[in-house]
Design an enzyme around this catalytic site. Sequence first.
Site, PDB file in Angstrom:
ATOM      1  N   PHE A   1      -7.241  -3.433  -4.066  1.00 50.50           N
ATOM      2  CA  PHE A   1      -6.763  -2.964  -5.376  1.00 50.50           C
ATOM      3  C   PHE A   1      -7.608  -3.436  -6.565  1.00 50.50           C
ATOM      4  CE2 PHE A   1      -3.113  -3.909  -2.532  1.00 50.50           C
ATOM      5  CZ  PHE A   1      -2.903  -2.612  -2.110  1.00 50.50           C
TER       6      PHE A   1
ATOM      7  N   GLU B   1      -6.503   5.859  -7.965  1.00 46.06           N
ATOM      8  CA  GLU B   1      -5.938   5.113  -9.089  1.00 46.06           C
ATOM      9  C   GLU B   1      -4.951   5.870  -9.991  1.00 46.06           C
ATOM     10  OE1 GLU B   1     -10.039   4.344 -10.255  1.00 46.06           O
ATOM     11  OE2 GLU B   1      -9.431   2.278 -10.604  1.00 46.06           O
TER      12      GLU B   1
ATOM     13  N   CYS C   1       0.800  -1.233   0.000  1.00 46.95           N
ATOM     14  CA  CYS C   1       0.000   0.000   0.000  1.00 46.95           C
ATOM     15  C   CYS C   1       0.829   1.278   0.000  1.00 46.95           C
ATOM     16  CB  CYS C   1      -0.882   0.070   1.236  1.00 46.95           C
ATOM     17  SG  CYS C   1      -1.968  -1.316   1.465  1.00 46.95           S
TER      18      CYS C   1
HETATM   19  S1  FES Z   1      -0.146  -0.940   4.669  1.00 44.03           S
HETATM   20 FE1  FES Z   1       1.428  -2.245   4.044  1.00 44.03          FE
HETATM   21  S2  FES Z   1       0.360  -3.794   2.977  1.00 44.03           S
HETATM   22 FE2  FES Z   1      -1.169  -2.381   3.396  1.00 44.03          FE
END
Ligand code: FES
Length: 1332
Positions: free
Chosen positions: A801, A1264, A154
């Site tokens: 995602f 995105e 992320c």
């Molecule tokens: S915050 Fe690191 S994988 Fe989602």
Amino acid sequence: MSSRREEDTLCFFINGKKVTEKHADPETMLLSFLREKLRLTGTKSGCGGGGCGACTVMVSRYQPATKTINHFSANACLLPLCQLHGAAVTTVEGIGSTKTQIHPVQERIAKAHGSQCGFCTPGMVMAMYALLRNKPQPNMDDITEALAGNLCRCTGYRPIVDGCRTFCQETNCCKVNGNGNCCMNRGNQTDETEREPPQLFDKDEFLPLDPTQELIFPPELILMAEKETPQTLTFDGERIRWVSPVSLEELVLLKTENPKAPLVMGNTNIGPDIKFKGVFHPLIISPTRVLELFEVSHTPTGVWVGAGCTLAELRSLLQKLVPQFPEEKTELFRALIQQLGNLGSVQIRNVASLGGQVISAYPNSDLNPVLAAGRCKVSVISNGGRREVPLDQNFFVSFCKTILKPEEIIVSVFIPFTRKGEFVRVFRQAPRKETSFATVTSGMRVFFSEGSRVVQDVSVYYGGMGATTLSASKTCAAIATRPWDEETLSRAYDVLLDELVLHPSAPGGKVEFRRSLSLSFLFKFNLEVLQELREMNVIKEELPEKIQTLPRDIQPGLQEFQHVSKGQSEQDPVGRPIMHRSAISQATGEAVYCDDMPHADGELFLSLVTSARAHAKIIGLDMSEALRLPGVVDVITAEDIPGVKVRESFGYQEELLAQSEVSCVGQIVCAVVADTREHAKRGAYAVKISYEDLPDPAFTVEEAVEKSSFFEPRRKLERGNVTEAFQTVDHIYEGEVRMGGQEHFYMETQSMLVVPVGEETEFNIYVSTQWPSLTQETVAETLGIPSNRVTCHVKRMGGAFGGKVTKTAILAGITSVAAWKTNRAVRCVLERGEDMLITGARHPVLGKYKVGFMKDGRIVAADLQYYTNAGNVVDESLLVAEKIVLHMDNAYNIPNLRGSGAACRTNLPSNTAFRGFGVPQSLLVVENMINDVAMVLGRPAHQIREINMYKGPSVTHYKFEFSPENMLRCWEECKVKSEYSARRRAADQFNQQSRWKKRGMSIIPIKYGIAFAESFLNQAAALVHIYKDGSVLVTHGGTEMGQGIHTKMQQVASRELHIPPSKIYISETSTNTVPNTCPSAASFGTDANGRAVQNACQTLYQRLKPIREKKPKGSWESWVNDAFFEKISLSATGFYRGPDLYMDWEKMEGQPYAYFTFGACCSEVELDCLTGDYRTVRTDIVMDIGRSVNPSVDIGQIEGAFMQGLGLYTMEELKFSPSGVLYTRGPSQYKIPAVCDVPLQFNVFLLSDTHNPHAIYSSKGIGEPVLFLGSSVFFAIKDAAAAARSESGLVGPFTLNSPATPEKACMACASPFTQKIPASKPGSFKPWALNI
Ligand code: FES
Ligand SMILES: Cc1cc2nc3c(=O)[nH]c(=O)nc-3n(C[C@H](O)[C@H](O)[C@H](O)COP(=O)(O)OP(=O)(O)OC[C@H]3O[C@@H](n4cnc5c(N)ncnc54)[C@H](O)[C@@H]3O)c2cc1C
Ligand code: FES
């Protein structure tokens, strides 16, 4: 020895508490023990194979010999429980919690915004914690090394690194901040009258690190180690016996009696074999308590190192020894230190043993080539006695086999000193710089006669060039006794080329690249040896340039955003960088993910059985063996589905469970439910399916096109008259670019728990999905019950995602059938490999184009054709194809533009939505086309981009009017902030002076349409309750997957209700509070749900108006209380209709987006042209996201999406076998970016003074768009490769397909070494992997 003795009691500590296990099962790893038995669910499972770091814990052991305590990080998924006798384990729960006090590491990672979905966070915290326990004031190298084995999908790592950086004592100077000054001095430079630039976090508020506050090592364990005479330990599990002897004699005896039993040391080889390859060992011997295996002894010629020593211990031993001896004696030691620094991750090196590494004899072992080249030997023991065996070409016999007999045990490894005139070097190239097995790895040694350049002895070993470590002995023979010079080496390259031949179908593929690496490494060795000879005054000649390593120091980046307006109330959080509302609980491990939920009474686990054939009839399904296994309760097939067995979308049907035919490997055929995970897995393995293959499966886009195998309709858009325009242009160029797919690799795999309520077919579903309503509907349809009996609850997701929309609904449908049939709660959590196999990925694309342009760079006409590889089921492929053609103009006003998008139906697993939804594929083709135009014209690509950009009031190719003003502002600002012109000149200058390393730059714009073209999906609703104590519960239709939607909604409610965010809580998203929700996707979550929450809050605030007016000085609580007694409803729904968007494909016009988010990104890379290794030295991103609701969340989205894009375009490769089997099923084979891939200087600027009337508080969607900007690294690599090609006299356009992996980048550079490799004739062999 073989007679069974009574079981022992396993004794160890977890978080300061003693654990005694009377029946420790050798098959249980620490991770499942923590999670399932102790319910310590903070430690996460991301892969189960040591490759992701999510399960990191700290292990501490007392060493009686030195009376010291050794703390080290380790992967709990590979730590056998039985190995832990006498150890103290610390998990994330043990270092801090919100109930007591949080630990500074937890606090800093959270407050620096290093936790989005949070699934990786406990692992990151523990990796950093273990480092601090050993080194409370680490430097940046320590930090990046400690985090190298921890993946985050992320954040893009920058905020995690920044949080950890606060423990460093070094100055955190960025050296350059866009104007050449240090970012730390910003405060001093601002005009007194101006406000200081806002910061994302304030490190002054951090708790200090106080090492005296840490958990102490349990004294009981010290006593145990000091006082007790060690005894053999035996543990018996359901299927396996574990014996841990304490003396070498006993070990030898055990091994003699059980030669096939493995010796488990680090379990980093045996563990994955058992888990992923189904290898079974009824007896395991664990020699970790046999002290002889850990002894180190020194001799005048070198050092004997116990085979049990871990790779980390070996490294620190060698590091200690190096300064104690003259340099010439430690050449081999230093080479080993270098190689050890690159091998696996810290967590792996902390447990993997030297003996295990040697005897595992991996084809691409990193140590074996250098140990062999360095003339090392092993001392082995068996009941026949001791012997010494040289580690040479005879030692490594074949794939994972050595010359040693099964009963022989390596006691120690001898590492000799080197002699004067002897040089040892290692070279290694891997798909990712760190925590990645090498593609090719090598160890090379040469020994010269005193004062001469004549070679006395040379040895060169390679890994990755065959089934095992290989000696290039013929090449060595061609060098030995000759002078080390150009003539000898030129001959050596030719001999090497003939000697190490790889078959074109060789396992692992990359055949030409691997062969070229073998040559490049020898060339690099040549350069280094020449340098040494020169330094020793043996040779005098001018030497070619020395190849320096790539830069690697990560500098603090800049994150620039606007202040809130001066008049904004302090309490109003909108526009401020508020931390993700769950970040602290995520960092302490308290945040609950689906699989962290406690087990329900009688709960079952479901494991899927999938097709092993790509296209076949199912002629038999034999579940008898599975049903006989312990714990197996049932096997669920299509016949069991009480409701609809087939889902229909876009006119195509998809079976939930295949009945008579399968159309891809990985299609779900049936499912086994059992009392435990393990039993369900074993049951699934035991189900036998027999097939009759059907002819001609199609895997590639080309095969699908040839068969006209498409999902219809294909989409087309055209403006102007393309055919006529081509007649008028100066140049026409035709090209194509291929782009691979991308695995979502959310850290939390697909997870769900279906709980029958027990009456009237009611079900509660706890699920990790972006679209609860779709899951609800699918379950209801599948069970043939109304939706009002099914409630879906989504607390949070560990990343999604786009991959947790449609595929999750199908899995939940299947799981609900099992729950319905058995009337018990059923949990389904996919293993990483299953998830990758079954749930599809981003669509791979083949883009073809014909472009017509003028000499001055104006593009007059373009015709683009996109073919996506959709897989076997339609899923969302038609919508992806639509979005591809809608975006094919990107930032460019091409007057005659035609494009078509086709979704090819193939026999691969069905691909699905992925962040960007086709746009990253669409735009890569367009930008590649622009690049080609620039190359044909011999002009810089940025000029061609500028010439063709939209300017002034503009209309897209589907007749949508917009203003590109902010896009142009982003572009210009990006050029300024990145100092594009000056750095471009510097890069060109660097390239003139550097033969083997090249710098490349690119600057790329984006225009990204926000919202769903399917108008009905833009609606949203919310439900807000105010309780009598004044606390507020907000529910809305958006789901939290790390993107911070709940944080933003809390900010919205706080502003609208005029109360601090602390009074507002968001518990979950559920279909019984907000019905008929739309997916959290299309970057539209905040826009839609924000308006709905705003609407509900405004209603409530309005209702309280009379009360407030009555008591203007009252508190919020008093107003709420009064309102209750005045019978005013304190609950309200909110609704947002969303914009009425449409697209008329017949007329080729519409308004499919609410507005555009704009941006620009400049990246620079340094590329090693001999290996394809590269480093992103700097990235500057400027984004127009209106007025950000939360700059820290939005910058987090920008950085995270950029890194995911960098992965897409430069690293991540899905590989399928020629029969359609996915090879890449885990982090060891599929490389997502790690901390080593972060741009060394990574700056993000939010465009100031911009407004957006179409979204809440003038903000813009951002989830995105930035993913595409990762392509700036792709184009920078291409730019660097172009500079390299010009050295070989190659100019003009060339093909570089995405991802630009080291393999592709190196081959594109067309160095003399790559050019030496004969290309295999296509069609003359079956390649190892498909080019889908
Ligand atoms: S915050 Fe690191 S994988 Fe989602
Ligand atoms: C995620 C991951 C990343 C990795 N990355 C790399 C990498 O980049 N480069 C690389 O080279 N390797 C890499 N490895 C491999 C790793 O280095 C080896 O698996 C490790 O060195 C094996 O040691 P171990 O103690 O864990 O072996 P174990 O798994 O405990 O045992 C392996 C085998 O060795 C035998 N054995 C162990 N000790 C002895 C002994 N003293 N005498 C006789 N037999 C013995 C056992 O019987 C068993 O068959 C990686 C592994 C993982 C899981
Ligand atoms: S779960 Fe252990 S390393 Fe991935």
